[in-house]
Design a protein around this motif. Structure first.
Motif, PDB file in Angstrom:
ATOM      1  N   LEU A  27      37.059  18.865  32.069  1.00  0.00           N
ATOM      2  CA  LEU A  27      36.309  17.807  31.403  1.00  0.00           C
ATOM      3  C   LEU A  27      34.881  18.275  31.124  1.00  0.00           C
ATOM      4  N   PRO A  28      34.368  17.940  29.949  1.00  0.00           N
ATOM      5  CA  PRO A  28      32.995  18.357  29.628  1.00  0.00           C
ATOM      6  C   PRO A  28      31.962  17.545  30.406  1.00  0.00           C
ATOM      7  N   LYS A  29      30.747  18.045  30.398  1.00  0.00           N
ATOM      8  CA  LYS A  29      29.631  17.370  31.052  1.00  0.00           C
ATOM      9  C   LYS A  29      29.082  16.321  30.090  1.00  0.00           C
ATOM     10  N   ILE A  30      29.759  15.176  30.083  1.00  0.00           N
ATOM     11  CA  ILE A  30      29.410  14.049  29.216  1.00  0.00           C
ATOM     12  C   ILE A  30      29.453  12.778  30.057  1.00  0.00           C
ATOM     13  N   SER A  31      29.218  11.645  29.451  1.00  0.00           N
ATOM     14  CA  SER A  31      29.201  10.390  30.197  1.00  0.00           C
ATOM     15  C   SER A  31      30.565  10.102  30.825  1.00  0.00           C
ATOM     16  N   VAL A  32      30.541   9.304  31.863  1.00  0.00           N
ATOM     17  CA  VAL A  32      31.777   8.981  32.568  1.00  0.00           C
ATOM     18  C   VAL A  32      32.736   8.206  31.664  1.00  0.00           C
ATOM     19  N   ASN A  33      32.228   7.342  30.801  1.00  0.00           N
ATOM     20  CA  ASN A  33      33.105   6.603  29.896  1.00  0.00           C
ATOM     21  C   ASN A  33      33.767   7.527  28.885  1.00  0.00           C
ATOM     22  N   GLU A  34      33.041   8.517  28.412  1.00  0.00           N
ATOM     23  CA  GLU A  34      33.637   9.498  27.499  1.00  0.00           C
ATOM     24  C   GLU A  34      34.691  10.328  28.218  1.00  0.00           C
ATOM     25  N   ARG A  35      34.406  10.674  29.473  1.00  0.00           N
ATOM     26  CA  ARG A  35      35.395  11.413  30.264  1.00  0.00           C
ATOM     27  C   ARG A  35      36.663  10.570  30.447  1.00  0.00           C
ATOM     28  N   ARG A  81      39.211  -0.179  34.250  1.00  0.00           N
ATOM     29  CA  ARG A  81      39.998  -0.343  33.024  1.00  0.00           C
ATOM     30  C   ARG A  81      41.433  -0.786  33.321  1.00  0.00           C
ATOM     31  N   GLY A  82      41.724  -1.041  34.576  1.00  0.00           N
ATOM     32  CA  GLY A  82      43.008  -1.614  34.938  1.00  0.00           C
ATOM     33  C   GLY A  82      44.087  -0.640  35.375  1.00  0.00           C
ATOM     34  N   PHE A  83      43.739   0.611  35.585  1.00  0.00           N
ATOM     35  CA  PHE A  83      44.734   1.610  35.985  1.00  0.00           C
ATOM     36  C   PHE A  83      44.782   1.734  37.501  1.00  0.00           C
ATOM     37  N   ALA A  84      45.966   2.091  38.011  1.00  0.00           N
ATOM     38  CA  ALA A  84      46.133   2.320  39.445  1.00  0.00           C
ATOM     39  C   ALA A  84      45.416   3.611  39.829  1.00  0.00           C
ATOM     40  N   THR A  85      44.694   3.557  40.928  1.00  0.00           N
ATOM     41  CA  THR A  85      43.935   4.722  41.390  1.00  0.00           C
ATOM     42  C   THR A  85      44.112   4.894  42.898  1.00  0.00           C
ATOM     43  N   VAL A  86      43.917   6.137  43.345  1.00  0.00           N
ATOM     44  CA  VAL A  86      43.984   6.470  44.765  1.00  0.00           C
ATOM     45  C   VAL A  86      42.727   7.259  45.105  1.00  0.00           C
ATOM     46  N   CYS A  99      46.470  12.068  28.593  1.00  0.00           N
ATOM     47  CA  CYS A  99      47.668  11.808  29.398  1.00  0.00           C
ATOM     48  C   CYS A  99      48.546  10.745  28.762  1.00  0.00           C
ATOM     49  N   GLY A 100      48.173  10.307  27.557  1.00  0.00           N
ATOM     50  CA  GLY A 100      49.015   9.374  26.806  1.00  0.00           C
ATOM     51  C   GLY A 100      48.891   7.927  27.223  1.00  0.00           C
ATOM     52  N   ALA A 101      47.817   7.578  27.927  1.00  0.00           N
ATOM     53  CA  ALA A 101      47.654   6.203  28.389  1.00  0.00           C
ATOM     54  C   ALA A 101      46.826   5.330  27.445  1.00  0.00           C
ATOM     55  N   LYS A 103      34.143  13.031  40.058  1.00  0.00           N
ATOM     56  CA  LYS A 103      35.535  12.560  40.152  1.00  0.00           C
ATOM     57  C   LYS A 103      35.620  11.108  40.612  1.00  0.00           C
ATOM     58  N   SER A 104      34.922  10.769  41.651  1.00  0.00           N
ATOM     59  CA  SER A 104      35.005   9.416  42.199  1.00  0.00           C
ATOM     60  C   SER A 104      34.449   8.388  41.226  1.00  0.00           C
ATOM     61  N   THR A 105      33.400   8.742  40.525  1.00  0.00           N
ATOM     62  CA  THR A 105      32.843   7.842  39.514  1.00  0.00           C
ATOM     63  C   THR A 105      33.842   7.643  38.383  1.00  0.00           C
ATOM     64  N   LEU A 106      34.476   8.715  37.959  1.00  0.00           N
ATOM     65  CA  LEU A 106      35.511   8.629  36.929  1.00  0.00           C
ATOM     66  C   LEU A 106      36.667   7.758  37.404  1.00  0.00           C
ATOM     67  N   LEU A 107      37.086   7.930  38.642  1.00  0.00           N
ATOM     68  CA  LEU A 107      38.161   7.124  39.194  1.00  0.00           C
ATOM     69  C   LEU A 107      37.793   5.641  39.167  1.00  0.00           C
TER      70      LEU A 107
END
Length: 178
Positions: free
Chosen positions: A159-167, A26-31, A175-177, A16-20
């Protein structure tokens, strides 16, 4: 419910943290995850609300932090991605003998209906000074979160067990972003 608040949840050590981090790049707001911030504060302080010392105190603190995060995110534009959050903290409180998740959340569900989950992934799971539980405990935590999300009426997107960029691509597309 806030359609722009996107929850990333699931198994500890599932990415999760790596995905965040990728979403932030990529420029998105994260918490970031409340739990990791609390552990850092507690290790620097008196340590009374560490999850391995007093899970209930930790969960209550995580609820406060998650509520504060939600309030602070109100002014942000576009989607806001949360690494764990209020639901995870409410599940931890219920599991430690506190009030139920529904009592903690009340009638208002804090995140968009679609929630993104990472599955248990033993190859990624690493214990450290801040994560002292084992993989089996992480899997049980995952099951508790799944059950709670289902009871609350959220739509789980595992989410599948794939690369973080694919996730990240999946999350943004679904989510339509993108």
């Amino acid at each position: 419910m806030h359609d722009k608040f996107i929850l990333l949840t699931g198994c500890s050590g599932g990415g999760k943290s790596t995905l965040l981090s990728v979403l932030a790049e990529r420029g998105f707001a994260t918490v970031s995850e409340p739990g990791r911030r609390i552990v850092a504060d507690e290790l620097a302080g008196d340590g009374k609300a560490l999850p391995w010392v007093d899970m209930k105190a930790f969960a209550l603190r995580a609820i406060e932090v998650a509520k504060s995060d939600l309030e602070a995110a109100q002014h942000l534009d576009g989607p806001v991605f949360f690494d764990r959050g209020l639901i995870d903290a409410a599940v931890a409180l219920e599991q430690s003998g506190g009030q139920t998740t529904r009592e903690t959340l009340g009638k208002n569900l804090p995140y968009a209906k679609r929630v993104f989950m990472v599955p248990p992934w033993q190859e990624l799971f690493v214990g450290d000074a801040d994560r002292r539980h084992d993989f089996d405990a992480a899997v049980q935590e995952h099951h508790n979160i799944v059950r709670t999300l289902d009871n609350l009426g959220y739509i789980r997107n595992m989410l599948p067990k794939i690369s973080v960029n694919e996730r990240a691509d999946i999350v943004l597309r679904d989510c339509g972003a993108l």
